[in-house]
Design a protein around this motif. Structure first.
Motif, PDB file in Angstrom:
ATOM      1  N   LYS A  71      18.499 -40.882 -18.982  1.00 32.79           N
ATOM      2  CA  LYS A  71      19.773 -40.957 -18.278  1.00 32.79           C
ATOM      3  C   LYS A  71      19.999 -39.713 -17.437  1.00 32.79           C
ATOM      4  CE  LYS A  71      24.491 -41.226 -17.958  1.00 32.79           C
ATOM      5  NZ  LYS A  71      25.420 -40.229 -17.406  1.00 32.79           N
ATOM      6  N   LEU A  72      19.744 -38.554 -18.002  1.00 35.05           N
ATOM      7  CA  LEU A  72      19.906 -37.300 -17.268  1.00 35.05           C
ATOM      8  C   LEU A  72      19.020 -37.279 -16.031  1.00 35.05           C
ATOM      9  CD1 LEU A  72      20.812 -34.324 -16.938  1.00 35.05           C
ATOM     10  CD2 LEU A  72      18.962 -33.697 -18.515  1.00 35.05           C
ATOM     11  N   PHE A  73      17.733 -37.523 -16.222  1.00 31.39           N
ATOM     12  CA  PHE A  73      16.785 -37.380 -15.119  1.00 31.39           C
ATOM     13  C   PHE A  73      17.011 -38.445 -14.046  1.00 31.39           C
ATOM     14  CE2 PHE A  73      12.816 -37.579 -12.814  1.00 31.39           C
ATOM     15  CZ  PHE A  73      12.470 -36.233 -12.681  1.00 31.39           C
ATOM     16  N   ALA A  74      17.198 -39.695 -14.468  1.00 28.51           N
ATOM     17  CA  ALA A  74      17.354 -40.782 -13.497  1.00 28.51           C
ATOM     18  C   ALA A  74      18.636 -40.643 -12.694  1.00 28.51           C
ATOM     19  CB  ALA A  74      17.318 -42.133 -14.214  1.00 28.51           C
ATOM     20  N   SER A  75      19.726 -40.282 -13.352  1.00 28.27           N
ATOM     21  CA  SER A  75      20.998 -40.177 -12.630  1.00 28.27           C
ATOM     22  C   SER A  75      20.998 -38.999 -11.665  1.00 28.27           C
ATOM     23  CB  SER A  75      22.170 -40.066 -13.608  1.00 28.27           C
ATOM     24  OG  SER A  75      22.078 -38.890 -14.391  1.00 28.27           O
ATOM     25  N   GLU A  76      20.381 -37.880 -12.068  1.00 32.98           N
ATOM     26  CA  GLU A  76      20.297 -36.731 -11.163  1.00 32.98           C
ATOM     27  C   GLU A  76      19.317 -37.029 -10.023  1.00 32.98           C
ATOM     28  OE1 GLU A  76      22.118 -34.085 -11.188  1.00 32.98           O
ATOM     29  OE2 GLU A  76      23.097 -34.221 -13.141  1.00 32.98           O
ATOM     30  N   ALA A  77      18.234 -37.729 -10.317  1.00 36.00           N
ATOM     31  CA  ALA A  77      17.286 -38.111  -9.268  1.00 36.00           C
ATOM     32  C   ALA A  77      17.940 -39.059  -8.271  1.00 36.00           C
ATOM     33  CB  ALA A  77      16.055 -38.774  -9.884  1.00 36.00           C
ATOM     34  N   ALA A  78      18.837 -39.902  -8.751  1.00 35.43           N
ATOM     35  CA  ALA A  78      19.530 -40.832  -7.856  1.00 35.43           C
ATOM     36  C   ALA A  78      20.433 -40.094  -6.873  1.00 35.43           C
ATOM     37  CB  ALA A  78      20.342 -41.835  -8.667  1.00 35.43           C
ATOM     38  N   GLN A  79      21.027 -38.975  -7.319  1.00 38.71           N
ATOM     39  CA  GLN A  79      21.851 -38.193  -6.389  1.00 38.71           C
ATOM     40  C   GLN A  79      20.982 -37.671  -5.243  1.00 38.71           C
ATOM     41  OE1 GLN A  79      25.109 -38.411  -7.420  1.00 38.71           O
ATOM     42  NE2 GLN A  79      24.078 -39.445  -9.131  1.00 38.71           N
ATOM     43  N   LYS A  80      19.831 -37.130  -5.594  1.00 41.33           N
ATOM     44  CA  LYS A  80      18.944 -36.581  -4.565  1.00 41.33           C
ATOM     45  C   LYS A  80      18.385 -37.685  -3.671  1.00 41.33           C
ATOM     46  CE  LYS A  80      16.450 -34.098  -7.575  1.00 41.33           C
ATOM     47  NZ  LYS A  80      15.415 -33.152  -8.052  1.00 41.33           N
ATOM     48  N   ALA A  81      18.030 -38.805  -4.268  1.00 43.61           N
ATOM     49  CA  ALA A  81      17.436 -39.895  -3.482  1.00 43.61           C
ATOM     50  C   ALA A  81      18.428 -40.470  -2.487  1.00 43.61           C
ATOM     51  CB  ALA A  81      16.921 -40.991  -4.415  1.00 43.61           C
ATOM     52  N   THR A  82      19.653 -40.720  -2.925  1.00 43.30           N
ATOM     53  CA  THR A  82      20.629 -41.316  -2.014  1.00 43.30           C
ATOM     54  C   THR A  82      20.996 -40.359  -0.889  1.00 43.30           C
ATOM     55  OG1 THR A  82      22.410 -40.675  -3.540  1.00 43.30           O
ATOM     56  CG2 THR A  82      21.588 -42.937  -3.690  1.00 43.30           C
ATOM     57  N   TYR A  83      21.100 -39.077  -1.191  1.00 43.87           N
ATOM     58  CA  TYR A  83      21.445 -38.119  -0.132  1.00 43.87           C
ATOM     59  C   TYR A  83      20.258 -37.847   0.786  1.00 43.87           C
ATOM     60  CZ  TYR A  83      26.223 -37.262  -1.466  1.00 43.87           C
ATOM     61  OH  TYR A  83      27.575 -37.418  -1.680  1.00 43.87           O
ATOM     62  N   THR A  84      19.050 -37.860   0.247  1.00 43.68           N
ATOM     63  CA  THR A  84      17.868 -37.734   1.106  1.00 43.68           C
ATOM     64  C   THR A  84      17.778 -38.935   2.046  1.00 43.68           C
ATOM     65  OG1 THR A  84      16.605 -36.400  -0.454  1.00 43.68           O
ATOM     66  CG2 THR A  84      15.340 -37.678   1.141  1.00 43.68           C
ATOM     67  N   ALA A  85      17.994 -40.131   1.513  1.00 45.09           N
ATOM     68  CA  ALA A  85      17.943 -41.336   2.335  1.00 45.09           C
ATOM     69  C   ALA A  85      19.011 -41.294   3.421  1.00 45.09           C
ATOM     70  CB  ALA A  85      18.119 -42.572   1.462  1.00 45.09           C
ATOM     71  N   LEU A  86      20.199 -40.827   3.067  1.00 41.82           N
ATOM     72  CA  LEU A  86      21.262 -40.706   4.053  1.00 41.82           C
ATOM     73  C   LEU A  86      20.882 -39.696   5.133  1.00 41.82           C
ATOM     74  CD1 LEU A  86      25.029 -40.606   3.114  1.00 41.82           C
ATOM     75  CD2 LEU A  86      24.165 -39.290   5.032  1.00 41.82           C
ATOM     76  N   GLN A  87      20.277 -38.584   4.717  1.00 43.08           N
ATOM     77  CA  GLN A  87      19.868 -37.550   5.661  1.00 43.08           C
ATOM     78  C   GLN A  87      18.803 -38.067   6.630  1.00 43.08           C
ATOM     79  OE1 GLN A  87      21.506 -34.774   5.524  1.00 43.08           O
ATOM     80  NE2 GLN A  87      20.446 -33.486   7.016  1.00 43.08           N
TER      81      GLN A  87
END
Length: 384
Positions: free
Chosen positions: A323-339
């Motif tokens: 849960k920790l790793f996946a949820s934090e990875a999702a923050q980075k993934a969504t913002y990278t995709a937006l960028q």
């Protein structure tokens, strides 16, 4: 280690993916605007018809009996299409597992078939309170024995699916003199019970298609038979089910992140700048490579936790890690995709801003990232 899915797990993953693409994804934008409730409820019924509301519930009670790995795969596929639908399905599965784990034979027979077959659109998990979030043992909702009944008074906060749940699993203090966390019991309360009041709907940043409400108990009288498990032993049940729920949230976060990165890769291939596509630029390639590596690591952590649960092994630490790793990875993934989308990613014509909003809550509900770190540290230090 054997990584191949069983035939049943692959079938469930494929079915979830097909339903997500055909029925659930087309509604996601509408739900995000706060519209489409009837179509949403129809999709929940469709998921029930296909066995997704009782993935880890035994067949004798109407469930699919497919296990936690199948559940994780299904939630990921649903979240890739619509996080609001995925969280509703995930919480309903949690409710079913609580009833199966600690309910009486009569309670299982009365509620599990209706939860699994869609008679109940969803189930409600009533644990969090205004003063008892990360510390649920501090809850103040009371259940007082009165003859052959219990009378519940108190308020629960941030309850998923409260507006259309057919049954609620509710935790309340039954022995206020007991040490903290020791005098808590677990009850089943049907929707429509006098004194059960669905409060205001929260206006959320993301996952807006999923209803989130305060649930009030105002002299709510339930029969003594509504008690699940031994009196004053409910907190242990809550802690155990939260661990299982974290596998669901991790899978949901992964699904959102996968959707965001799918959009980013497609956009990078088609968008040209300086005479070449974004996908041909090393800086963009490295951004994609880093995020994809993290998401694959998240997937493996999720499957490890799910497999351990299916094997009857301890899985609390593994679920918190996932849960920790996946949820934090999702923050980075969504913002990278937006960028990668640049200005287009900030516009509602593209789904990136929705994915970023939907992903944000995954580091908060079912235990914040900070709470997950406390759990992980406690467990690993035990072994020293």
């Amino acid at each position: 280690m054997h990584f191949d899915l069983t035939e049943e797990q692959q079938l469930i993953a494929d079915t979830a993916r097909r339903l997500a693409e055909d029925k659930i994804a087309p509604l996601a934008e509408t739900l995000d605007r706060g519209e489409g409730r009837e179509a949403f409820l129809a999709n929940l019924r469709l998921l029930a018809d296909n066995g997704f509301m009782g993935l880890n519930v035994r067949a004798e009670h109407g469930g699919t009996e497919a296990g936690t790995v199948a559940f994780a795969l299904a939630i990921e596929a649903l979240a890739r299409a619509c996080a609001s639908t995925a969280v509703t399905c995930s919480v309903s599965n949690m409710v079913g597992e609580v009833i199966q784990a600690v309910g009486s034979d009569a309670q299982r027979a009365a509620y599990l078939p209706r939860l699994c077959d869609g008679t109940f659109a969803a189930g409600g998990f009533c644990l969090t309170e205004a003063g008892a979030g990360s510390d649920p043992a501090g809850m103040r909702t009371r259940a007082v024995k009165d003859g052959d009944s219990y009378v519940l008074n108190g308020a629960k906060l941030y309850i998923t699916s409260a507006e259309y749940a057919g049954v609620f699993v509710v935790w309340a203090v039954t022995d206020p003199e007991a040490p903290k966390g020791k005098g808590i019991s677990c009850f089943l309360v049907e929707a429509g019970t006098p004194g059960l009041v669905i409060g205001k709907a929260e206006k959320k940043m993301g996952q807006t298609g999923s209803a989130t409400n305060e649930v009030l108990f105002q002299d709510c009288r339930v029969p003594a038979s509504a008690l699940m498990g031994p009196e004053n032993n409910g907190f242990r049940t809550a802690v155990g089910e939260l661990a299982g729920g974290r596998i669901g949230v991790a899978s949901l976060a992964l699904g959102i992140a996968r959707a965001a990165m799918d959009a980013a890769k497609a956009y990078a291939r088609e968008r040209e700048q300086f005479g070449q596509s974004l996908a041909d630029m090393q800086g963009i390639q490295w951004m994609i490579a880093d995020r994809e590596t993290e998401l694959e690591a998240a997937r493996l952590l999720i499957l490890q936790a799910a497999w351990a649960k299916d094997q009857g092994r301890p899985f609390g630490k593994e679920a918190s890690m996932a849960k920790l790793f996946a949820s934090e990875a999702a923050q980075k993934a969504t913002y990278t995709a937006l960028q990668i989308h640049g200005g287009a990613g900030y516009i509602k014509d593209y789904p990136l801003e929705r994915h970023a909003r939907d992903a944000r809550i995954t580091t908060i509900y079912e235990g914040t990232s900070e709470i997950q770190r406390l759990i992980i540290a406690r467990e690993v230090l035990k072994a020293v």
